[in-house]
Design a protein around this motif. Structure first.
Motif, PDB file in Angstrom:
ATOM      1  N   THR A 177     -37.651  58.044 -26.963  1.00  0.00           N
ATOM      2  CA  THR A 177     -36.251  58.428 -27.116  1.00  0.00           C
ATOM      3  C   THR A 177     -36.114  59.707 -27.931  1.00  0.00           C
ATOM      4  OG1 THR A 177     -35.580  56.117 -26.972  1.00  0.00           O
ATOM      5  CG2 THR A 177     -33.985  57.637 -27.898  1.00  0.00           C
ATOM      6  N   ASP A 178     -36.970  59.882 -28.919  1.00  0.00           N
ATOM      7  CA  ASP A 178     -36.939  61.069 -29.783  1.00  0.00           C
ATOM      8  C   ASP A 178     -38.204  61.895 -29.575  1.00  0.00           C
ATOM      9  OD1 ASP A 178     -36.333  62.888 -31.777  1.00  0.00           O
ATOM     10  OD2 ASP A 178     -36.996  61.579 -33.399  1.00  0.00           O
ATOM     11  N   ASP A 179     -38.251  62.820 -28.631  1.00  0.00           N
ATOM     12  CA  ASP A 179     -37.149  63.268 -27.802  1.00  0.00           C
ATOM     13  C   ASP A 179     -37.642  63.396 -26.374  1.00  0.00           C
ATOM     14  OD1 ASP A 179     -34.581  64.278 -27.217  1.00  0.00           O
ATOM     15  OD2 ASP A 179     -35.117  66.304 -27.741  1.00  0.00           O
ATOM     16  N   GLY A 180     -38.511  62.400 -25.978  1.00  0.00           N
ATOM     17  CA  GLY A 180     -39.074  62.459 -24.645  1.00  0.00           C
ATOM     18  C   GLY A 180     -38.033  62.383 -23.559  1.00  0.00           C
ATOM     19  N   ILE A 181     -36.978  61.566 -23.768  1.00  0.00           N
ATOM     20  CA  ILE A 181     -35.919  61.493 -22.761  1.00  0.00           C
ATOM     21  C   ILE A 181     -35.246  62.854 -22.615  1.00  0.00           C
ATOM     22  CG2 ILE A 181     -33.646  60.514 -22.247  1.00  0.00           C
ATOM     23  CD1 ILE A 181     -34.559  57.880 -23.331  1.00  0.00           C
ATOM     24  N   GLY A 182     -34.967  63.518 -23.753  1.00  0.00           N
ATOM     25  CA  GLY A 182     -34.359  64.841 -23.690  1.00  0.00           C
ATOM     26  C   GLY A 182     -35.205  65.828 -22.918  1.00  0.00           C
ATOM     27  N   VAL A 183     -36.531  65.778 -23.108  1.00  0.00           N
ATOM     28  CA  VAL A 183     -37.441  66.687 -22.395  1.00  0.00           C
ATOM     29  C   VAL A 183     -37.463  66.356 -20.908  1.00  0.00           C
ATOM     30  CG1 VAL A 183     -39.856  67.373 -22.156  1.00  0.00           C
ATOM     31  CG2 VAL A 183     -38.860  67.119 -24.431  1.00  0.00           C
ATOM     32  N   VAL A 230     -29.361  79.827 -17.001  1.00  0.00           N
ATOM     33  CA  VAL A 230     -29.577  78.672 -17.871  1.00  0.00           C
ATOM     34  C   VAL A 230     -31.010  78.753 -18.403  1.00  0.00           C
ATOM     35  CG1 VAL A 230     -29.599  76.165 -18.090  1.00  0.00           C
ATOM     36  CG2 VAL A 230     -27.965  77.262 -16.541  1.00  0.00           C
ATOM     37  N   ILE A 231     -31.146  78.807 -19.720  1.00  0.00           N
ATOM     38  CA  ILE A 231     -32.456  78.863 -20.370  1.00  0.00           C
ATOM     39  C   ILE A 231     -32.778  77.480 -20.922  1.00  0.00           C
ATOM     40  CG2 ILE A 231     -33.771  79.855 -22.301  1.00  0.00           C
ATOM     41  CD1 ILE A 231     -31.995  82.356 -22.041  1.00  0.00           C
ATOM     42  N   PHE A 232     -34.017  77.063 -20.753  1.00  0.00           N
ATOM     43  CA  PHE A 232     -34.481  75.796 -21.315  1.00  0.00           C
ATOM     44  C   PHE A 232     -35.497  76.095 -22.411  1.00  0.00           C
ATOM     45  CE2 PHE A 232     -32.774  74.687 -17.244  1.00  0.00           C
ATOM     46  CZ  PHE A 232     -32.195  73.438 -17.438  1.00  0.00           C
ATOM     47  N   ASN A 233     -35.190  75.641 -23.629  1.00  0.00           N
ATOM     48  CA  ASN A 233     -36.097  75.763 -24.759  1.00  0.00           C
ATOM     49  C   ASN A 233     -36.674  74.383 -25.060  1.00  0.00           C
ATOM     50  OD1 ASN A 233     -37.475  76.730 -27.056  1.00  0.00           O
ATOM     51  ND2 ASN A 233     -35.760  76.196 -28.373  1.00  0.00           N
ATOM     52  N   ILE A 234     -37.797  74.068 -24.388  1.00  0.00           N
ATOM     53  CA  ILE A 234     -38.482  72.796 -24.632  1.00  0.00           C
ATOM     54  C   ILE A 234     -39.439  73.077 -25.779  1.00  0.00           C
ATOM     55  CG2 ILE A 234     -39.858  70.950 -23.608  1.00  0.00           C
ATOM     56  CD1 ILE A 234     -38.849  71.866 -20.873  1.00  0.00           C
ATOM     57  N   ALA A 263     -26.289  83.619 -21.091  1.00  0.00           N
ATOM     58  CA  ALA A 263     -26.876  82.336 -20.692  1.00  0.00           C
ATOM     59  C   ALA A 263     -26.448  81.221 -21.638  1.00  0.00           C
ATOM     60  CB  ALA A 263     -28.401  82.436 -20.673  1.00  0.00           C
ATOM     61  N   VAL A 264     -26.563  79.995 -21.122  1.00  0.00           N
ATOM     62  CA  VAL A 264     -26.468  78.798 -21.950  1.00  0.00           C
ATOM     63  C   VAL A 264     -27.891  78.264 -22.096  1.00  0.00           C
ATOM     64  CG1 VAL A 264     -25.933  77.403 -19.892  1.00  0.00           C
ATOM     65  CG2 VAL A 264     -25.520  76.470 -22.172  1.00  0.00           C
ATOM     66  N   VAL A 265     -28.279  77.882 -23.298  1.00  0.00           N
ATOM     67  CA  VAL A 265     -29.616  77.340 -23.515  1.00  0.00           C
ATOM     68  C   VAL A 265     -29.527  75.823 -23.648  1.00  0.00           C
ATOM     69  CG1 VAL A 265     -29.578  77.622 -26.037  1.00  0.00           C
ATOM     70  CG2 VAL A 265     -31.755  77.525 -24.851  1.00  0.00           C
ATOM     71  N   VAL A 266     -30.435  75.130 -22.962  1.00  0.00           N
ATOM     72  CA  VAL A 266     -30.568  73.676 -23.071  1.00  0.00           C
ATOM     73  C   VAL A 266     -31.807  73.414 -23.906  1.00  0.00           C
ATOM     74  CG1 VAL A 266     -30.798  71.496 -21.835  1.00  0.00           C
ATOM     75  CG2 VAL A 266     -29.488  73.383 -20.820  1.00  0.00           C
ATOM     76  N   ASP A 267     -31.658  72.618 -24.964  1.00  0.00           N
ATOM     77  CA  ASP A 267     -32.695  72.487 -25.982  1.00  0.00           C
ATOM     78  C   ASP A 267     -33.115  71.031 -26.151  1.00  0.00           C
ATOM     79  OD1 ASP A 267     -33.958  73.948 -28.534  1.00  0.00           O
ATOM     80  OD2 ASP A 267     -33.149  72.037 -29.221  1.00  0.00           O
ATOM     81  N   ALA A 268     -34.431  70.809 -26.198  1.00  0.00           N
ATOM     82  CA  ALA A 268     -34.999  69.496 -26.533  1.00  0.00           C
ATOM     83  C   ALA A 268     -36.391  69.753 -27.101  1.00  0.00           C
ATOM     84  CB  ALA A 268     -35.081  68.596 -25.307  1.00  0.00           C
ATOM     85  N   HIS A 269     -36.934  68.789 -27.845  1.00  0.00           N
ATOM     86  CA  HIS A 269     -38.258  69.014 -28.434  1.00  0.00           C
ATOM     87  C   HIS A 269     -39.256  67.978 -27.926  1.00  0.00           C
ATOM     88  CE1 HIS A 269     -38.157  65.655 -31.437  1.00  0.00           C
ATOM     89  NE2 HIS A 269     -36.858  65.851 -31.405  1.00  0.00           N
ATOM     90  N   PHE A 270     -40.506  68.445 -27.715  1.00  0.00           N
ATOM     91  CA  PHE A 270     -41.510  67.547 -27.162  1.00  0.00           C
ATOM     92  C   PHE A 270     -42.459  66.976 -28.209  1.00  0.00           C
ATOM     93  CE2 PHE A 270     -43.556  71.743 -26.672  1.00  0.00           C
ATOM     94  CZ  PHE A 270     -44.850  71.518 -27.133  1.00  0.00           C
ATOM     95  N   ASP A 271     -42.377  67.390 -29.459  1.00  0.00           N
ATOM     96  CA  ASP A 271     -43.196  66.762 -30.492  1.00  0.00           C
ATOM     97  C   ASP A 271     -42.553  65.456 -30.937  1.00  0.00           C
ATOM     98  OD1 ASP A 271     -41.134  68.438 -31.638  1.00  0.00           O
ATOM     99  OD2 ASP A 271     -42.010  68.064 -33.599  1.00  0.00           O
ATOM    100  N   SER A 272     -43.403  64.494 -31.280  1.00  0.00           N
ATOM    101  CA  SER A 272     -42.904  63.216 -31.782  1.00  0.00           C
ATOM    102  C   SER A 272     -43.097  63.159 -33.293  1.00  0.00           C
ATOM    103  CB  SER A 272     -43.660  62.055 -31.125  1.00  0.00           C
ATOM    104  OG  SER A 272     -44.970  61.941 -31.662  1.00  0.00           O
TER     105      SER A 272
END
Length: 844
Positions: free
Chosen positions: A151-157, A176-180, A134-143
């Motif tokens: 922008t950091d990182d709500g848009i990514g989420v 495809v794995i999503f690591n939010i 798999a390919v993992v797509v990564d973004a973080h939801f903590d500000s």
């Protein structure tokens, strides 16, 4: 030539500042179509308030995101697609913090949201057929502590959520794995926790979304290898990528980090895509919905979706021999029009060939044009004049940078265009003077001692011809240096020198053969302008936007101005043949000198801050000591702090001076601020904010390493509960920390002692930070340390618990500061957790 510069600069600026039109769900019907309007609806929910990890708003955001992915899972079931939600119950122990690069123990209870979209040829949970890779797509939801995390990182989420919806409706071949994830701002802990999850063993590549600014275009600033950069290049007519970011990280010139660091530490290759414009708003109150746009969401979504689909639809993931965890490569786009990707070996091969071809070319040119008076001596003198121009421009640039740094050190923070234009004209003035002196020398050597203006007009064509040939040797010399440096460091950020060398050869050819001046010069000007000039102007614009506002993070202003000067110099050097063709050195020099002086005066007197684009960003912290009943507030920034603090009534008795933590780069003021609301309330009720107790000590002897004698150790358990916090830390002073052998928090895994740090003992001696997901839990820390005897005195340290919620005036000192700031100043959170720390002394 000036028109060419203006046209190329206008194209680049337009492409860099413009954003794609956001699409609705109805408009985004194809597999590569991204709906920013759908994602924006979720961003509005995510970025309502600040939601650092140690806040109740963070829990609300997580619950909201779980509801959204569960609804997407139901939609997948209706389409007979497989979407799996992973359980995340990792209790992580690390011995290094990747954001601060500090050695210490980190205990972290993860709360990531894991989603796996199973591909048409992928393997689902419990199956034995299909490919698990798999390919993992990564973004973080903590500000961060202060910002709303748009922008950091709500848009990514929000991009991740829309990508899940897209992949459900338009499946790809592989999983495809999503690591939010949660806890990125704490030290990249969410990504580190994912690497302990069973799904991580199937990951062969990653795509990470980040935000280091406030919207704009998202830049591919790091890629692990050529293959993945090639997948990104398929995004069509809106790529934004440059190897410069990859290489400055590799050289250690940028100290911050993203989840890219975690994945690559586990030898997983990937892409790092991030926003970078308006960095003054990064980690500040302006990281909110009002200071970004749906167009930014559309751009990150376009590039991230197409890159991820390209990876997941290819065989890259299932060919282990083709997966290179770290490989130097060259990638960049040309004004957002198209993208070039090639291997580092190809880059070196091109350079090696040019290093051989250029001397042959020069010899051929000299022989061919000998009958027209061109000789190797004249060419070499022209070449030496160019080298002298180059180094003279560098020397004067450094001198003026030092001068501006003394008078107006924050110039490039708020007026980066003014700073760049000053260095452009200053370099131009220096070069004109040196080239004028060289032409005078040539006339003297020829014995042409007539009126200067007439002589210059008579030789201007020959002078331009010689300058074109000398320019080839000049770029060839820089190419030698870039090739040697790049080969040794495995970096290719000077890729544009390859193309400057090529186009200067073409320009020189048309200036000497055939000798039809009008046509020759038109073609030469066309060749020498477009490709390499677009590259270096694009690099200059990107650097101005990305680097200018890193000053408040501690980057020296002199270093940023030096970078601007080098970019300006590379833009000006190709003008030398044009200068010779005009032959009017005096007037050009006078005009350039007047503009340089006017820009210098403006640079020295302009106020560098503005509310709209470049506010002075402050770092704010408060420490309340329960034992001493003190409430110390610390405010830091780079310059103009005293002017800000004069407007804050509560800071009347402040003490200001250099900040020791930044080695004096920042200035700090310390004063006694208002008592936190939690302290006021607990004093009324008689409750303890931090209630702790220490167990009866136990003793044992052990032999350390090669030591012949046994060492006596004391072991105690420190237990505590804390009110309204899930994040605590313990620190011991250096005078006693050397005796500590172990800190171990009950319920957490043993640390992995490979790439993270030397030993657990070494990390323990620097203290510990711990985060638990639930409020109101009991903390149980085992502390073992060396003593001389059972009668030895106990250790004394500090137990502090951190608080980040301020939006309901829980921290009155923060609210007071925020309400008394001038419009050109802005509160930012800085690095790390803990807007407020409430601490007490412990004896163990």
């Amino acid at each position: 030539m000036a028109v060419s510069y203006i046209v190329i600069g206008a194209i680049i600026s337009y492409k860099r500042l413009s954003l794609p039109e956001p699409l609705s769900v109805e408009e985004a019907t194809g597999p590569n179509d991204f709906s920013a309007k759908w994602a924006w609806q979720h961003l509005e929910q995510i970025a309502q308030k600040p939601h650092p990890i140690n806040s109740r708003e963070n829990i609300r955001i997580r619950n909201y995101l779980v509801e959204v992915v569960q609804q997407l899972q139901k939609e997948a079931e209706q389409l007979n697609r497989t979407v799996e939600l992973g359980d995340d119950h990792v209790k992580l122990t690390m011995t290094k913090n990747f954001l601060s690069n500090a050695t210490r123990l980190e205990f972290y209870e993860s709360s990531n949201i894991l989603v796996r979209v199973v591909g048409t040829e992928g393997r689902a949970e419990g199956q034995t057929t299909g490919h698990p890779e798999a390919v993992v797509v990564d973004a973080h939801f903590d500000s961060v502590l202060i910002g709303h995390g748009a922008t950091d990182d709500g848009i990514g989420v929000s991009v991740c959520l829309e990508m899940i919806r897209n992949l459900i409706n338009h499946p790809v071949k592989h999983n495809v794995i999503f690591n939010i994830n949660n806890g990125e701002e704490l030290g990249l802990l969410g990504a580190a926790a994912f690497m302990k999850h069973p799904w991580s063993k199937d990951v062969k590549a990653f795509v990470n979304f980040e935000g280091a600014g406030a919207g704009g275009r998202a830049l591919l600033f790091r890629s692990s290898n050529k293959a993945l950069a090639g997948h990104y290049s398929k995004v069509g007519n809106s790529p934004h990528a440059n190897v410069f970011g990859n290489d400055v990280f590799k050289l250690g010139l940028i100290k911050s980090g993203t989840d890219f660091s975690i994945f690559t530490a586990y030898n997983i290759p990937g892409l790092d895509i991030a926003f970078y414009s308006r960095r003054a708003f990064y980690h500040s109150l302006h990281d909110d919905i009002e200071h970004t746009s749906p167009g930014s969401v559309q751009h990150m979504g376009n590039t991230g979706l197409v890159a991820t689909r390209s990876i997941a639809d290819s065989d890259y993931l299932i060919k282990p021999k083709g997966i290179v965890s770290s490989e130097a490569s060259i990638y960049y786009d040309i004004a957002g029009l198209f993208m070039m990707v090639y291997s580092f070996n190809t880059y070196l091969t091109l350079n090696y060939n040019l290093l051989i071809v250029v001397p042959v070319f020069i010899a051929w040119v000299v022989i061919s044009a000998k009958k027209h008076g061109l000789s190797i001596g004249v060419v070499l003198r022209s070449y030496l004049a160019m080298l002298l121009s180059f180094f003279a421009a560098i020397a004067t640039s450094l001198g003026f940078a030092a001068l501006i740094n003394k008078i107006n050190p924050m110039l490039v923070y708020g007026e980066h265009w003014l700073g760049f234009l000053f260095f452009v004209f200053q370099c131009c003035t220096t070069i004109i003077c040196v080239q004028w002196a060289w032409v005078k020398l040539e006339l003297w050597l020829k014995g042409d001692l007539g009126p200067l203006e007439i002589a210059l007009e008579r030789i201007r064509v020959d002078s331009e011809q010689v300058a074109n040939v000398g320019m080839v040797l000049f770029w060839w010399t820089l190419l030698i240096a870039a090739t040697v440096f790049g080969r040794n460091q495995q970096i290719g950020l000077f890729y544009f020198l390859t193309w400057f060398t090529v186009t200067s050869m073409i320009s020189a050819y048309f200036s000497v053969y055939p000798r039809r001046r009008g046509t020759a010069w038109t073609l030469a000007r066309l060749w020498i302008n477009f490709l390499p000039l677009a590259m270096v102007l694009d690099l200059a614009v990107t650097n101005m936007i990305a680097m200018s506002q890193t000053l408040v993070d501690g980057t020296p202003s002199f270093a940023i101005m030096t970078l601007f000067a080098l970019c300006a110099l590379n833009c000006v050097m190709p003008l030398i043949p044009t200068i010779h063709r005009s032959a009017n050195f005096r007037k050009m020099g006078q005009v350039s000198l007047i503009l340089t002086a006017a820009l210098l005066i403006s640079a020295c007197i302009v106020f560098p801050y503005s509310a709209a684009e470049a506010p002075n960003k402050l770092i704010w912290r408060q420490i309340y000591d329960l034992d001493q009943d003190t409430s110390a507030v610390t405010v830091k920034t780079m310059h103009n702090l005293e002017a800000i603090m004069q407007g804050v009534p509560a800071a009347k008795n402040r003490k200001c001076g250099p900040d020791p933590a930044s080695n004096g780069v920042l200035t700090q003021c310390v004063y006694q601020g208002a008592v936190p609301l939690l302290v006021v309330d607990t004093k009324k009720t008689g409750e303890d904010i931090i209630k702790s107790q220490v167990s009866k000590p136990e003793y044992h002897k052990a032999q350390d390493g090669d030591a012949s004698a046994e060492t006596l150790y004391r072991t105690v358990h420190l237990t505590w509960t804390v009110k309204d916090s899930r994040l605590c830390q313990i620190m011991f002073p250096p005078t006693v920390s050397s005796s500590i052998k172990l800190l171990k928090l009950a319920g957490f895994d043993e640390p992995e002692e490979d790439w993270r740090s030397s030993t657990t003992t070494n990390a323990s001696r620097h203290g510990m930070t711990a985060f638990k997901y639930e409020y109101g839990q009991v903390w149980d820390l085992e502390i073992m340390y060396e003593v001389e005897s059972k009668d030895s005195l106990p250790l004394e340290g500090t137990l502090g618990c951190l608080y980040d919620e301020w939006d309901r005036e829980q921290i009155p000192a923060f609210t007071n500061m925020k309400n008394h700031l001038p419009e050109w100043a802005l509160l930012g959170g800085g690095k790390g957790p803990g807007l407020l720390t409430i601490q007490k002394t412990i004896v163990v």
